[in-house]
Write a protein that holds these residues in place. Structure first.
Motif, PDB file in Angstrom:
ATOM      1  N   GLY A   1     -53.236  99.766  29.019  1.00 44.79           N
ATOM      2  CA  GLY A   1     -52.042  98.937  29.215  1.00 44.79           C
ATOM      3  C   GLY A   1     -51.513  98.575  27.837  1.00 44.79           C
ATOM      4  N   ALA A   2     -50.915  97.384  27.748  1.00 42.75           N
ATOM      5  CA  ALA A   2     -50.322  96.967  26.474  1.00 42.75           C
ATOM      6  C   ALA A   2     -51.363  96.966  25.352  1.00 42.75           C
ATOM      7  CB  ALA A   2     -49.710  95.574  26.641  1.00 42.75           C
ATOM      8  N   GLY A   3     -52.508  96.303  25.570  1.00 42.58           N
ATOM      9  CA  GLY A   3     -53.510  96.126  24.522  1.00 42.58           C
ATOM     10  C   GLY A   3     -54.195  97.434  24.135  1.00 42.58           C
TER      11      GLY A   3
ATOM     12  N   CYS B   1     -48.598  85.223  31.593  1.00 44.58           N
ATOM     13  CA  CYS B   1     -47.278  84.711  31.235  1.00 44.58           C
ATOM     14  C   CYS B   1     -46.983  83.343  31.865  1.00 44.58           C
ATOM     15  CB  CYS B   1     -46.190  85.706  31.627  1.00 44.58           C
ATOM     16  SG  CYS B   1     -44.607  85.291  30.885  1.00 44.58           S
TER      17      CYS B   1
ATOM     18  N   THR C   1     -59.123  96.011  29.730  1.00 51.68           N
ATOM     19  CA  THR C   1     -58.905  96.267  31.164  1.00 51.68           C
ATOM     20  C   THR C   1     -58.030  95.208  31.838  1.00 51.68           C
ATOM     21  OG1 THR C   1     -61.171  95.418  31.340  1.00 51.68           O
ATOM     22  CG2 THR C   1     -60.866  97.750  31.753  1.00 51.68           C
TER      23      THR C   1
ATOM     24  N   ASP D   1     -57.950 105.272  31.552  1.00 53.46           N
ATOM     25  CA  ASP D   1     -57.221 104.393  32.480  1.00 53.46           C
ATOM     26  C   ASP D   1     -57.114 105.099  33.830  1.00 53.46           C
ATOM     27  OD1 ASP D   1     -55.076 101.803  31.806  1.00 53.46           O
ATOM     28  OD2 ASP D   1     -55.076 102.741  33.795  1.00 53.46           O
ATOM     29  N   LYS D   2     -57.237 104.329  34.893  1.00 54.36           N
ATOM     30  CA  LYS D   2     -57.193 104.931  36.230  1.00 54.36           C
ATOM     31  C   LYS D   2     -55.770 105.263  36.666  1.00 54.36           C
ATOM     32  CE  LYS D   2     -57.230 100.312  38.180  1.00 54.36           C
ATOM     33  NZ  LYS D   2     -57.969  99.272  38.807  1.00 54.36           N
TER      34      LYS D   2
ATOM     35  N   GLN E   1     -44.931  94.875  33.287  1.00 54.98           N
ATOM     36  CA  GLN E   1     -45.140  93.756  34.216  1.00 54.98           C
ATOM     37  C   GLN E   1     -44.068  92.662  34.098  1.00 54.98           C
ATOM     38  OE1 GLN E   1     -49.368  92.559  34.170  1.00 54.98           O
ATOM     39  NE2 GLN E   1     -49.862  94.635  33.523  1.00 54.98           N
ATOM     40  N   PRO E   2     -43.547  92.359  32.886  1.00 60.73           N
ATOM     41  CA  PRO E   2     -42.476  91.362  32.838  1.00 60.73           C
ATOM     42  C   PRO E   2     -41.291  91.719  33.744  1.00 60.73           C
ATOM     43  CG  PRO E   2     -43.328  91.747  30.637  1.00 60.73           C
ATOM     44  CD  PRO E   2     -43.978  92.770  31.532  1.00 60.73           C
TER      45      PRO E   2
ATOM     46  N   LYS F   1     -47.837 106.774  31.121  1.00 67.34           N
ATOM     47  CA  LYS F   1     -48.633 106.254  30.001  1.00 67.34           C
ATOM     48  C   LYS F   1     -48.743 107.296  28.883  1.00 67.34           C
ATOM     49  CE  LYS F   1     -51.881 103.169  32.437  1.00 67.34           C
ATOM     50  NZ  LYS F   1     -51.473 101.853  31.998  1.00 67.34           N
TER      51      LYS F   1
ATOM     52  N   ILE G   1     -62.860 103.693  35.650  1.00 67.87           N
ATOM     53  CA  ILE G   1     -64.107 103.262  35.015  1.00 67.87           C
ATOM     54  C   ILE G   1     -64.949 102.568  36.079  1.00 67.87           C
ATOM     55  CG2 ILE G   1     -65.100 101.805  33.200  1.00 67.87           C
ATOM     56  CD1 ILE G   1     -61.960 101.974  32.120  1.00 67.87           C
TER      57      ILE G   1
ATOM     58  N   SER H   1     -50.668  87.300  27.676  1.00 63.86           N
ATOM     59  CA  SER H   1     -49.339  87.906  27.553  1.00 63.86           C
ATOM     60  C   SER H   1     -49.404  89.134  26.660  1.00 63.86           C
ATOM     61  CB  SER H   1     -48.346  86.896  26.952  1.00 63.86           C
ATOM     62  OG  SER H   1     -48.613  86.707  25.584  1.00 63.86           O
ATOM     63  N   GLY H   2     -48.399  89.978  26.812  1.00 62.31           N
ATOM     64  CA  GLY H   2     -48.293  91.148  25.958  1.00 62.31           C
ATOM     65  C   GLY H   2     -48.140  90.732  24.500  1.00 62.31           C
ATOM     66  N   ALA H   3     -47.449  89.605  24.275  1.00 67.94           N
ATOM     67  CA  ALA H   3     -47.274  89.118  22.904  1.00 67.94           C
ATOM     68  C   ALA H   3     -48.630  88.797  22.280  1.00 67.94           C
ATOM     69  CB  ALA H   3     -46.372  87.881  22.908  1.00 67.94           C
TER      70      ALA H   3
ATOM     71  N   ASP I   1     -55.557  90.412  28.207  1.00 66.75           N
ATOM     72  CA  ASP I   1     -55.876  89.588  29.370  1.00 66.75           C
ATOM     73  C   ASP I   1     -57.358  89.625  29.735  1.00 66.75           C
ATOM     74  OD1 ASP I   1     -53.166  89.233  29.414  1.00 66.75           O
ATOM     75  OD2 ASP I   1     -52.806  90.317  31.281  1.00 66.75           O
TER      76      ASP I   1
HETATM   77  C1  LIG Z   1     -44.596  88.613  36.310  1.00 68.87           C
HETATM   78  C2  LIG Z   1     -45.103  88.824  34.909  1.00 68.87           C
HETATM   79  C3  LIG Z   1     -44.287  88.519  33.822  1.00 68.87           C
HETATM   80  C4  LIG Z   1     -44.750  88.684  32.533  1.00 68.87           C
HETATM   81  N1  LIG Z   1     -43.919  88.395  31.485  1.00 68.87           N
HETATM   82  C5  LIG Z   1     -44.358  88.549  30.213  1.00 68.87           C
HETATM   83  C6  LIG Z   1     -43.489  88.296  29.095  1.00 68.87           C
HETATM   84  O1  LIG Z   1     -42.316  87.931  29.264  1.00 68.87           O
HETATM   85  N2  LIG Z   1     -43.986  88.459  27.845  1.00 68.87           N
HETATM   86  C7  LIG Z   1     -45.272  88.877  27.612  1.00 68.87           C
HETATM   87  O2  LIG Z   1     -45.669  89.030  26.452  1.00 68.87           O
HETATM   88  N3  LIG Z   1     -46.114  89.136  28.654  1.00 68.87           N
HETATM   89  C8  LIG Z   1     -45.679  88.992  29.931  1.00 68.87           C
HETATM   90  N4  LIG Z   1     -46.526  89.284  30.990  1.00 68.87           N
HETATM   91  C9  LIG Z   1     -47.967  89.566  30.739  1.00 68.87           C
HETATM   92  C10 LIG Z   1     -48.248  90.967  30.228  1.00 68.87           C
HETATM   93  O3  LIG Z   1     -47.720  91.950  31.091  1.00 68.87           O
HETATM   94  C11 LIG Z   1     -49.771  91.121  30.143  1.00 68.87           C
HETATM   95  O4  LIG Z   1     -50.337  89.986  29.523  1.00 68.87           O
HETATM   96  C12 LIG Z   1     -50.141  92.357  29.335  1.00 68.87           C
HETATM   97  O5  LIG Z   1     -49.762  93.502  30.066  1.00 68.87           O
HETATM   98  C13 LIG Z   1     -51.638  92.362  29.055  1.00 68.87           C
HETATM   99  O6  LIG Z   1     -52.024  93.562  28.455  1.00 68.87           O
HETATM  100  P1  LIG Z   1     -53.511  94.123  28.672  1.00 68.87           P
HETATM  101  O7  LIG Z   1     -53.572  95.393  27.921  1.00 68.87           O
HETATM  102  O8  LIG Z   1     -54.495  93.066  28.394  1.00 68.87           O
HETATM  103  O9  LIG Z   1     -53.595  94.407  30.254  1.00 68.87           O
HETATM  104  P2  LIG Z   1     -52.740  95.439  31.105  1.00 68.87           P
HETATM  105  O10 LIG Z   1     -51.463  95.752  30.435  1.00 68.87           O
HETATM  106  O11 LIG Z   1     -52.698  94.873  32.481  1.00 68.87           O
HETATM  107  O12 LIG Z   1     -53.614  96.778  31.091  1.00 68.87           O
HETATM  108  C14 LIG Z   1     -54.884  96.857  31.690  1.00 68.87           C
HETATM  109  C15 LIG Z   1     -55.144  98.317  32.015  1.00 68.87           C
HETATM  110  O13 LIG Z   1     -56.521  98.478  32.416  1.00 68.87           O
HETATM  111  C16 LIG Z   1     -56.563  99.448  33.446  1.00 68.87           C
HETATM  112  N5  LIG Z   1     -57.787  99.265  34.216  1.00 68.87           N
HETATM  113  C17 LIG Z   1     -58.287  98.115  34.749  1.00 68.87           C
HETATM  114  N6  LIG Z   1     -59.448  98.359  35.388  1.00 68.87           N
HETATM  115  C18 LIG Z   1     -59.694  99.698  35.256  1.00 68.87           C
HETATM  116  C19 LIG Z   1     -60.734 100.572  35.709  1.00 68.87           C
HETATM  117  N7  LIG Z   1     -61.770 100.124  36.428  1.00 68.87           N
HETATM  118  N8  LIG Z   1     -60.654 101.875  35.397  1.00 68.87           N
HETATM  119  C20 LIG Z   1     -59.631 102.366  34.653  1.00 68.87           C
HETATM  120  N9  LIG Z   1     -58.605 101.596  34.215  1.00 68.87           N
HETATM  121  C21 LIG Z   1     -58.646 100.273  34.506  1.00 68.87           C
HETATM  122  C22 LIG Z   1     -55.294  99.164  34.268  1.00 68.87           C
HETATM  123  O14 LIG Z   1     -54.920 100.289  35.036  1.00 68.87           O
HETATM  124  C23 LIG Z   1     -54.280  98.822  33.174  1.00 68.87           C
HETATM  125  O15 LIG Z   1     -53.522  99.953  32.764  1.00 68.87           O
HETATM  126  C24 LIG Z   1     -46.070  89.165  32.313  1.00 68.87           C
HETATM  127  C25 LIG Z   1     -46.894  89.485  33.398  1.00 68.87           C
HETATM  128  C26 LIG Z   1     -46.421  89.330  34.683  1.00 68.87           C
HETATM  129  C27 LIG Z   1     -47.307  89.690  35.855  1.00 68.87           C
END
Ligand SMILES: Cc1cc2nc3c(=O)[nH]c(=O)nc-3n(C[C@H](O)[C@H](O)[C@H](O)COP(=O)(O)OP(=O)(O)OC[C@H]3O[C@@H](n4cnc5c(N)ncnc54)[C@H](O)[C@@H]3O)c2cc1C
Length: 330
Positions: free
Chosen positions: A10-12, A159, A104, A35-36, A43-44, A63, A78, A297-299, A288
């Protein structure tokens, strides 16, 4: 060849793969991202789908478009991390690692609140999932009169400002449709005000007042009674709704829980300064998936990515990681 495996793109996870690949020689370091889901979900954008501002298609991209050259991208689920063996098991294979990055994310778990699933996608909706946002888009069209209650089950949520954005948009949407006078909007929150930070909470709470959006603070949900169409608090208070929009409890990924890497809610115990897993060597955590006390958050993932990459590079060079992350989120 040394190996770095990144769980989740995802983002991170995608930021870490991109930044690490620039720093480490391809002939010395193999970087694999697993990633699955082959699709990246913006998501925003889910916030805007119920109001017809974004379409679902606008929130999705492959992706693979974001994975840099020289990084192996594996689409697979995973299943388990065996940290003693330093091995990740997926549905279709297994991957050894020297360093692991957990990215994740987290997910909503509506099933953890009694009654919340009893009328799910009937008069009870969410927009913290693509399916939920799409279902709410259809439901909104037919909503002309009654009480819309937005409930945050508990913190942490992704968020933290998204609930306020939602009720402001709902005010605009119903006004635009000429039905605002017949609709009450109420934000029911476990926080002590509109938002997490006091100054912003006051300003944003005043905006709610100007828009005739009621805020009910310090409210801890116990259950949803879909027969009576009420949410009930742990102290026995009831709030009625015609349409309930829930931001359900959040949890870390199931595989983190199954692998014994997380706390009871599946968030990884993470050093809040270095972003290294507090209980395991050779593991860093981003976004997250952590239990770091800052926004989800993505930020945040963006700011954390620089620290995670710098600290992995330091450790590879035999130096101590630096506790440089300060919770920065905007
Ligand atoms: C409604 C909403 C509004 C938002 N607005 C904002 C905003 O305005 N600004 C901002 O900065 N953030 C915002 N966010 C939050 C932001 O989208 C997340 O915080 C960000 O995506 C987190 O990144 P991450 O990499 O930690 O997780 P994610 O981007 O969720 O990525 C996690 C990845 O892990 C993978 N994964 C999980 N388990 C497994 C497994 N068992 N096997 C294989 N793959 C797996 C998933 O498929 C996913 O691709 C918002 C979120 C929502 C829901």
């Amino acid at each position: 060849m040394k190996k770095i495996v990144i769980l989740g793109s995802g983002a991170g996870g995608t930021m870490i793969a991109t930044k690490l690949r620039k720093e480490l020689l391809v002939r010395e370091w193999q970087i694999t991202v697993i990633d699955k889901d082959p699709l990246h979900h913006y998501q925003p954008g889910w916030l805007f789908i119920p109001f017809g501002i974004y379409t679902p298609q606008e929130c999705v991209k492959p992706k693979a478009d974001f994975i840099p050259l020289g990084v192996d991208f594996v689409v697979d689920e995973i299943v388990n991390v065996d940290h003693d063996k330093k091995q990740v098991k997926t549905k279709l294979g297994h991957y050894d690692y020297d360093w692991l990055v957990i990215a994740t994310g987290c997910r909503i778990v509506p099933e953890e609140t009694d009654g919340l699933m009893d009328d799910w996608r009937g008069d009870v909706h969410d927009y913290y999932s693509l399916d939920g946002a799409m279902a709410l888009y259809k439901r909104w069209k037919f909503f002309k009169k009654g009480r819309v209650v937005l409930n945050i089950a508990d913190m942490p949520i992704k968020c933290p400002v998204a609930p306020l954005e939602f009720v402001y948009l709902a005010d605009w949407f119903f006004r635009d449709n000429g039905v605002r006078d017949d609709i009450e909007i109420e934000l029911v929150t476990p926080l002590d005000g509109a938002f997490t930070k006091p100054v912003a909470s006051k300003v944003l709470g005043d905006v709610c007042g100007q828009k005739n959006i009621k805020i009910t603070p310090n409210w801890a949900i116990d259950n949803v009674n879909v027969g009576k169409k009420t949410i009930e608090s742990v102290t026995g208070d009831e709030i009625s709704y015609d349409l309930l929009i829930s931001i359900p409890l959040h949890s870390g990924a199931q595989t983190i829980m199954d692998s014994g890497l997380g706390d009871p809610m599946g968030f990884v115990n993470t050093d809040k300064g270095t972003l290294k897993a507090a209980d395991f060597d050779n593991i860093y955590v981003i976004g997250d998936a952590t239990n770091v006390p800052t926004s989800k958050s993505g930020a945040v993932a963006h700011y954390e990515s620089d620290i995670v990459v710098e600290n992995i590079l330091l450790e590879i060079e035999g130096q101590a990681p630096k506790p440089e992350y300060d919770g920065h989120s905007t």
